[in-house]
Design an enzyme around this catalytic site. Structure first.
Site, PDB file in Angstrom:
ATOM      1  N   ARG A 237       0.747  -1.463  -0.101  1.00 35.46           N
ATOM      2  CA  ARG A 237      -0.130   0.331   0.119  1.00 35.46           C
ATOM      3  C   ARG A 237       0.322   1.222   0.019  1.00 35.46           C
ATOM      4  O   ARG A 237       2.047   1.269   0.327  1.00 35.46           O
ATOM      5  CB  ARG A 237      -1.476   0.215   1.361  1.00 35.46           C
ATOM      6  CG  ARG A 237      -1.755  -1.324   1.476  1.00 35.46           C
ATOM      7  CD  ARG A 237      -2.517  -1.184   2.183  1.00 35.46           C
ATOM      8  NE  ARG A 237      -3.301  -2.363   2.626  1.00 35.46           N
ATOM      9  CZ  ARG A 237      -3.639  -3.608   2.480  1.00 35.46           C
ATOM     10  NH1 ARG A 237      -2.713  -3.477   3.561  1.00 35.46           N
ATOM     11  NH2 ARG A 237      -4.361  -4.216   2.347  1.00 35.46           N
ATOM     12  N   LYS A 264      -2.165  -2.114   7.823  1.00 30.26           N
ATOM     13  CA  LYS A 264      -4.004  -1.661   7.887  1.00 30.26           C
ATOM     14  C   LYS A 264      -4.362  -2.960   9.045  1.00 30.26           C
ATOM     15  O   LYS A 264      -5.114  -2.724   9.465  1.00 30.26           O
ATOM     16  CB  LYS A 264      -4.726  -1.851   6.363  1.00 30.26           C
ATOM     17  CG  LYS A 264      -6.127  -1.286   6.034  1.00 30.26           C
ATOM     18  CD  LYS A 264      -6.519  -1.899   4.258  1.00 30.26           C
ATOM     19  CE  LYS A 264      -8.071  -1.245   4.725  1.00 30.26           C
ATOM     20  NZ  LYS A 264      -8.583  -1.464   3.653  1.00 30.26           N
ATOM     21  N   HIS A 327      -1.380   2.336  -5.712  1.00 26.95           N
ATOM     22  CA  HIS A 327      -2.016   1.651  -4.957  1.00 26.95           C
ATOM     23  C   HIS A 327      -3.108   1.002  -6.139  1.00 26.95           C
ATOM     24  O   HIS A 327      -2.747  -0.575  -5.658  1.00 26.95           O
ATOM     25  CB  HIS A 327      -3.780   2.215  -4.116  1.00 26.95           C
ATOM     26  CG  HIS A 327      -4.203   1.508  -3.252  1.00 26.95           C
ATOM     27  ND1 HIS A 327      -4.864   0.130  -3.770  1.00 26.95           N
ATOM     28  CD2 HIS A 327      -4.406   1.145  -2.403  1.00 26.95           C
ATOM     29  CE1 HIS A 327      -4.859  -0.790  -2.873  1.00 26.95           C
ATOM     30  NE2 HIS A 327      -5.260  -0.345  -1.799  1.00 26.95           N
ATOM     31  N   ARG A 330      -1.047  -2.902  -6.830  1.00 24.59           N
ATOM     32  CA  ARG A 330      -1.677  -3.886  -5.983  1.00 24.59           C
ATOM     33  C   ARG A 330      -2.641  -4.867  -6.959  1.00 24.59           C
ATOM     34  O   ARG A 330      -2.543  -5.550  -7.481  1.00 24.59           O
ATOM     35  CB  ARG A 330      -2.309  -3.198  -4.624  1.00 24.59           C
ATOM     36  CG  ARG A 330      -1.763  -3.177  -4.191  1.00 24.59           C
ATOM     37  CD  ARG A 330      -1.932  -2.371  -2.866  1.00 24.59           C
ATOM     38  NE  ARG A 330      -2.717  -3.839  -1.820  1.00 24.59           N
ATOM     39  CZ  ARG A 330      -2.154  -4.683  -1.026  1.00 24.59           C
ATOM     40  NH1 ARG A 330      -1.013  -4.365  -1.235  1.00 24.59           N
ATOM     41  NH2 ARG A 330      -2.487  -5.213  -0.777  1.00 24.59           N
ATOM     42  N   HIS A 353      -4.439 -10.622   1.775  1.00 25.43           N
ATOM     43  CA  HIS A 353      -5.808  -9.762   2.144  1.00 25.43           C
ATOM     44  C   HIS A 353      -6.495 -11.243   2.890  1.00 25.43           C
ATOM     45  O   HIS A 353      -6.681 -12.419   2.684  1.00 25.43           O
ATOM     46  CB  HIS A 353      -6.839  -9.989   0.515  1.00 25.43           C
ATOM     47  CG  HIS A 353      -6.432  -9.081  -0.414  1.00 25.43           C
ATOM     48  ND1 HIS A 353      -6.589  -8.937  -1.953  1.00 25.43           N
ATOM     49  CD2 HIS A 353      -5.586  -7.845  -0.255  1.00 25.43           C
ATOM     50  CE1 HIS A 353      -6.089  -8.364  -2.105  1.00 25.43           C
ATOM     51  NE2 HIS A 353      -5.889  -6.770  -1.235  1.00 25.43           N
ATOM     52  N   TYR A 363      -3.222 -15.036  10.579  1.00 19.94           N
ATOM     53  CA  TYR A 363      -2.316 -15.707  10.107  1.00 19.94           C
ATOM     54  C   TYR A 363      -0.911 -15.413  10.722  1.00 19.94           C
ATOM     55  O   TYR A 363      -0.686 -14.808  11.366  1.00 19.94           O
ATOM     56  CB  TYR A 363      -2.740 -14.768   8.690  1.00 19.94           C
ATOM     57  CG  TYR A 363      -2.196 -13.744   8.182  1.00 19.94           C
ATOM     58  CD1 TYR A 363      -1.120 -13.273   8.611  1.00 19.94           C
ATOM     59  CD2 TYR A 363      -3.537 -12.585   7.684  1.00 19.94           C
ATOM     60  CE1 TYR A 363      -1.082 -11.690   8.483  1.00 19.94           C
ATOM     61  CE2 TYR A 363      -3.548 -11.615   7.845  1.00 19.94           C
ATOM     62  CZ  TYR A 363      -2.293 -10.747   7.750  1.00 19.94           C
ATOM     63  OH  TYR A 363      -2.511  -9.941   7.017  1.00 19.94           O
TER      64      TYR A 363
END
Length: 405
Positions: A237, A264, A327, A330, A353, A363
C-alpha cells in the site's frame, strides 16, 4: 430515586423519555438506546437544563455529585449554566481543542497511516473554519458549510470521511460534557452518495511495460523516482511504501519486515525482496541511508515522503486522474498473477488480503514464505521483460515459462 439496575434495564422506545432521580437530575433515554444525564433547574425565574454527560461514561454516583455541586452553586447565587460557559472558555473548549483531545485518546490503536490521514484532513479542511469556535456553539449548518467547501473541490469521499470524523468528535464532546448534542446527526443524507470503485490501475502487459519505461525516465525528485521504481516490485500500500525504514530491511535474508503498527490489518508482514528490488534499495541508500526513512520528505529526513508526492509524479508523467494510482500496482499484480496461474493463497497472502473470520484472521506473517520468495522473483523477472519488450507468460505443466517473441 433511580438505581443502577433500573438504568441498565431501561429500553429505548419510539420516542425519547426521561427517568427522574430527584432534585433536578433526570436520565434521557433516546430511541437509538443512548442515555444521557441532564440537570434541570430554575434561575432568575427561567427554566434551564444542563448536560452532565452520557451513561455509563458518567455513573449514577458521579451524576448525583455533579447535580449536588450545581445545586450548591445555585444556592450561592451562581448560575450553573453561566459558570459552565465561563469554565469552557477558560479550558479552551474549542472544536480544535476537543478534537485533539479525542485524537490523543483514541489514536493509539490506529495504524500510523490512518492516524496521519485523519489529523491531516482535520487540519486542512475543518480547523481553519471551525477550530477556534466553542464546540458547544457549532451547528449542523457550520459543519455542512465546511463539507460543501470540500465537495466543491471534487473531493466527495474526503467530505464524507470528514463528516465521520466530526461526528465522532462531537460524540466525544457530549460524553465529556462539553456539548449538549451531536449536530452531525442532522446531516444524514446531506451529501450525495459516493459510488465506490476500484482504485485506478492498468492490467495489460503492454500498458505495464509503458508505465515502467515512463518511470525510468521520470525527471523529478530522485527520492520519488526510486519509490516509484520499487513500487511495482513490492506492490504494498502507498502508506507502507512511503514509510519504509532502513531498519526494516533484512539484507541477509532479502526481506522487508513491515511492523504491525504500519499495516492496515495491524499484523506484521514480510515482503520478499527480489534481486531487482534489492538493487533499487542499494542505489537509493547513499541518498537517504543516513536517516531513518528509505524515501524521506524533501523538507525533513526525519519524515517520510508525503502522501501526494507519488500521485503527483504520475500526473506529471501524463497519467491523468482515473487511469493510474500507486495503490493500483496491487491490482496490477493481482490480475497478472492470477492470469499467470499462480497459487491463489500465495497471492492473497502477499497482498495481505487476510481472512477476517475467526481463527484464519490470525495468520502467520511467514505463511508460504518460501513459495512467495520464488513467486516474487518470477514477478520481478516478468515485469523486467515487460519493460524491455513484449512478452507473454504461459503455463507449461507446473512450470511458468517466459516466451519472447
Amino acid at each position: 430515586m433511580l438505581s443502577s439496575t433500573a438504568i441498565k434495564a431501561a429500553k429505548p422506545k419510539t420516542k425519547a423519555y426521561k427517568l427522574a432521580d430527584g432534585r433536578g437530575l433526570v436520565l434521557i433515554v433516546s430511541p437509538s438506546g443512548g442515555k444521557w444525564w441532564r440537570f434541570r433547574f430554575r434561575f432568575d425565574g427561567q427554566e434551564k437544563s444542563l448536560s452532565l454527560g452520557t451513561y455509563p461514561d458518567v455513573s449514577l454516583k458521579q451524576a448525583r455529585q455533579k447535580r449536588d455541586e450545581m445545586r450548591s452553586a445555585r444556592a450561592s447565587g451562581i448560575d450553573p449554566a453561566a459558570r459552565r460557559r465561563a469554565e469552557r472558555y477558560a479550558r479552551g473548549d474549542t472544536f480544535e481543542a476537543v478534537a485533539r483531545e479525542w485524537f490523543v485518546s483514541f489514536s493509539r490503536s490506529w495504524a500510523e497511516t490512518h492516524t496521519e490521514k485523519i489529523m491531516r484532513r482535520l487540519e486542512l479542511y475543518i480547523f481553519p473554519w471551525m477550530g477556534a469556535r466553542p464546540i458547544a456553539k457549532l451547528s449542523a449548518v457550520d459543519v455542512l458549510t465546511c463539507l460543501r467547501r470540500i465537495q466543491a473541490g471534487g473531493k466527495l469521499e474526503t467530505a464524507k470521511r470528514a463528516l465521520q470524523n466530526c461526528s465522532r468528535i462531537f460524540r466525544y464532546a457530549v460524553a465529556t460534557g462539553r456539548a449538549e448534542r451531536n449536530p452531525t446527526l442532522d446531516l444524514q443524507g446531506a451529501l450525495p452518495p459516493h459510488r465506490e470503485g476500484h482504485l485506478a490501475a492498468i492490467t495489460t502487459p503492454k500498458e505495464v511495460g509503458q508505465l515502467l519505461r515512463a518511470i525510468d525516465v521520470y525527471s523529478g525528485s530522485n527520492v520519488v523516482r526510486f519509490a516509484l521504481k520499487l513500487a511495482p516490485y513490492v506492490f504494498v500500500r502507498p502508506g507502507e511504501l512511503r514509510q519504509c525504514e532502513w531498519a526494516e530491511i533484512d539484507w541477509d535474508n532479502r526481506e522487508w519486515h513491515i511492523p504491525e503498527r504500519k499495516m492496515k490489518a495491524r499484523q506484521k508482514h514480510i515482503v520478499p525482496l527480489s534481486r531487482q528490488a534489492l538493487a533499487i534499495l542499494m542505489e537509493v541508500h547513499p541518498l537517504s541511508g543516513r536517516g531513518p526513512f528509505v524515501f524521506p520528505s524533501v523538507r525533513s529526513a526525519q519524515r517520510p515522503l508525503s502522501n501526494v508526492a507519488l500521485l503527483a509524479a504520475l500526473r506529471r508523467m501524463g497519467y491523468e486522474q482515473g487511469t493510474v494510482t500507486v495503490h493500483g500496482f496491487r491490482s496490477t499484480a493481482s490480475t497478472l498473477f492470477n492470469e499467470m496461474g499462480q497459487n491463489r493463497d500465495w497471492i492473497e497472502r502477499q497482498l495481505t488480503h487476510g481472512e477476517r473470520d475467526g481463527v484464519r484472521a490470525c495468520y502467520n506473517y511467514a505463511d508460504y514464505l518460501p513459495q512467495r520468495k520464488i513467486m516474487m522473483q518470477l514477478w520481478a523477472d516478468y515485469i523486467d521483460q515487460l519493460r524491455r519488450s513484449r512478452v507473454t507468460l504461459v503455463l507449461s505443466g507446473e512450470q511458468l515459462v517466459l516466451e519472447m517473441p
